[in-house]
Write an enzyme that holds these catalytic residues in place. Sequence first.
Site, mmCIF file in Angstrom:
data_model
loop_
_atom_site.group_PDB
_atom_site.id
_atom_site.type_symbol
_atom_site.label_atom_id
_atom_site.label_comp_id
_atom_site.label_asym_id
_atom_site.label_seq_id
_atom_site.Cartn_x
_atom_site.Cartn_y
_atom_site.Cartn_z
ATOM 1 N N ARG A 38 0.816 -1.217 0.000
ATOM 2 C CA ARG A 38 0.000 0.000 0.000
ATOM 3 C C ARG A 38 0.852 1.269 0.000
ATOM 4 N NH1 ARG A 38 -5.049 -1.923 0.549
ATOM 5 N NH2 ARG A 38 -5.321 -3.910 1.635
ATOM 6 N N HIS A 68 3.401 -11.231 -4.959
ATOM 7 C CA HIS A 68 2.207 -10.489 -5.361
ATOM 8 C C HIS A 68 2.566 -9.008 -5.448
ATOM 9 C CE1 HIS A 68 -1.857 -9.072 -5.767
ATOM 10 N NE2 HIS A 68 -2.346 -10.288 -5.647
ATOM 11 N N TYR A 71 -0.899 -3.467 -4.337
ATOM 12 C CA TYR A 71 -2.307 -3.188 -4.625
ATOM 13 C C TYR A 71 -2.483 -1.865 -5.362
ATOM 14 C CZ TYR A 71 -3.531 -6.891 -1.279
ATOM 15 O OH TYR A 71 -3.670 -8.092 -0.630
ATOM 16 N N HIS A 107 -2.711 -7.570 -10.635
ATOM 17 C CA HIS A 107 -4.034 -7.289 -11.183
ATOM 18 C C HIS A 107 -3.851 -6.386 -12.399
ATOM 19 C CE1 HIS A 107 -5.640 -7.780 -6.804
ATOM 20 N NE2 HIS A 107 -5.298 -8.928 -7.342
ATOM 21 N N GLU A 141 -3.868 -11.623 -12.923
ATOM 22 C CA GLU A 141 -4.874 -12.297 -12.098
ATOM 23 C C GLU A 141 -6.280 -11.835 -12.473
ATOM 24 O OE1 GLU A 141 -6.094 -12.724 -7.349
ATOM 25 O OE2 GLU A 141 -4.229 -11.741 -7.936
ATOM 26 N N ASP A 171 -8.009 -16.804 -9.445
ATOM 27 C CA ASP A 171 -8.472 -16.663 -8.066
ATOM 28 C C ASP A 171 -9.915 -17.144 -7.985
ATOM 29 O OD1 ASP A 171 -9.834 -15.305 -5.752
ATOM 30 O OD2 ASP A 171 -7.813 -14.520 -5.412
ATOM 31 N N HIS A 174 -12.470 -14.471 -6.706
ATOM 32 C CA HIS A 174 -12.738 -13.461 -7.730
ATOM 33 C C HIS A 174 -13.636 -14.026 -8.831
ATOM 34 C CE1 HIS A 174 -8.694 -11.283 -6.661
ATOM 35 N NE2 HIS A 174 -9.552 -11.314 -5.660
ATOM 36 N N HIS A 202 -5.188 -19.178 -6.792
ATOM 37 C CA HIS A 202 -5.490 -18.653 -5.456
ATOM 38 C C HIS A 202 -6.759 -19.341 -4.972
ATOM 39 C CE1 HIS A 202 -3.134 -14.626 -6.089
ATOM 40 N NE2 HIS A 202 -2.353 -15.624 -5.736
ATOM 41 N N ASP A 215 -14.890 -8.506 -3.556
ATOM 42 C CA ASP A 215 -13.568 -9.128 -3.422
ATOM 43 C C ASP A 215 -13.237 -9.223 -1.935
ATOM 44 O OD1 ASP A 215 -10.971 -9.975 -3.449
ATOM 45 O OD2 ASP A 215 -10.170 -8.277 -4.571
ATOM 46 N N HIS A 217 -12.209 -12.328 0.773
ATOM 47 C CA HIS A 217 -11.905 -13.742 0.913
ATOM 48 C C HIS A 217 -12.380 -14.292 2.255
ATOM 49 C CE1 HIS A 217 -8.231 -13.027 -1.947
ATOM 50 N NE2 HIS A 217 -9.400 -12.719 -2.497
ATOM 51 N N GLU A 246 -5.069 -17.291 0.201
ATOM 52 C CA GLU A 246 -5.009 -15.885 0.639
ATOM 53 C C GLU A 246 -6.134 -15.645 1.655
ATOM 54 O OE1 GLU A 246 -3.387 -13.480 -3.189
ATOM 55 O OE2 GLU A 246 -5.456 -14.150 -3.268
#
Length: 268
Positions: A38, A68, A71, A107, A141, A171, A174, A202, A215, A217, A246
């Site tokens: 982030r 990964h 974000y 992404h 992804e 995923d 997703h 994922h 989204d 999980h 995840e």
Amino acid sequence: MRYGLHLSIAGKQGIAGAAEEAGLLGLSAMQIFAKSPRSWKIRPLKPSEVEGFRARQENLGGLPTVIHASYLVNLAAEGELGEKSVFSLADDLVKAQVLGASYVVVHPGSGRPQRAKENALRALSLAGLEPHRRGPKLLFENTAGGGEKLGARIKELAELVVETPLGVCLDTCHAFAAGYDPLHALDELEEHLGLERLGVVHLNDSVGEKGSQIDHHANLLEGKIGPGLKEVLLEPRLREKIFILETPRSPQEDAHNLRVLRGWLRGE
């Protein structure tokens, strides 16, 4: 088949500590962030971190590692955001190469599909990676959808990578949030792209309902997909793929999710 969790790099040992945790949990693969997910800040890896990670990785039989991307990355963006995204992703690709990681997952972003492809290839070039030689592979992804997010429809995800050296990560949360049963998403991916381009799965349950575009999980068997994820894990076409959970993390949640997953693998 290899499986693991997305592990934290927080703490004194950083990335090396994540590899140590993978060993303690008995994992055969792992996923990490190479930096804060982030923040745009890029921090070089210390030689001691790299040496510690590679030593633990080797001791665990060459533990396959997935990185990964941040974000914040939006490869489909124009202007300053697009430029920041390219440089951030290139940094992750360089770190993946240094750490001996197999894949970098990102992404695609929100905006123009062609821009996402162009920026992904720019990031590979900046990282000094030759796409058709050995090294970390970059995977797009699938997403839960909403707004202009790319990759929610499996056909669109396939079109993003079909004429590039990129691969894909599927995923399950997703896919479900985008309106698919996970195995139907797999069938569509095989039809439009071929499963040889699928590197990572994922394996996540979903808090939201099918088609909700949420989204979020959930732990295995505690979401709306539920036992259907067992079919994904045991799908013969995925036997050679890397599975990453995840799911929410705490000692109790890790124990639950690994117990469920290992039970499925034992045929329970």
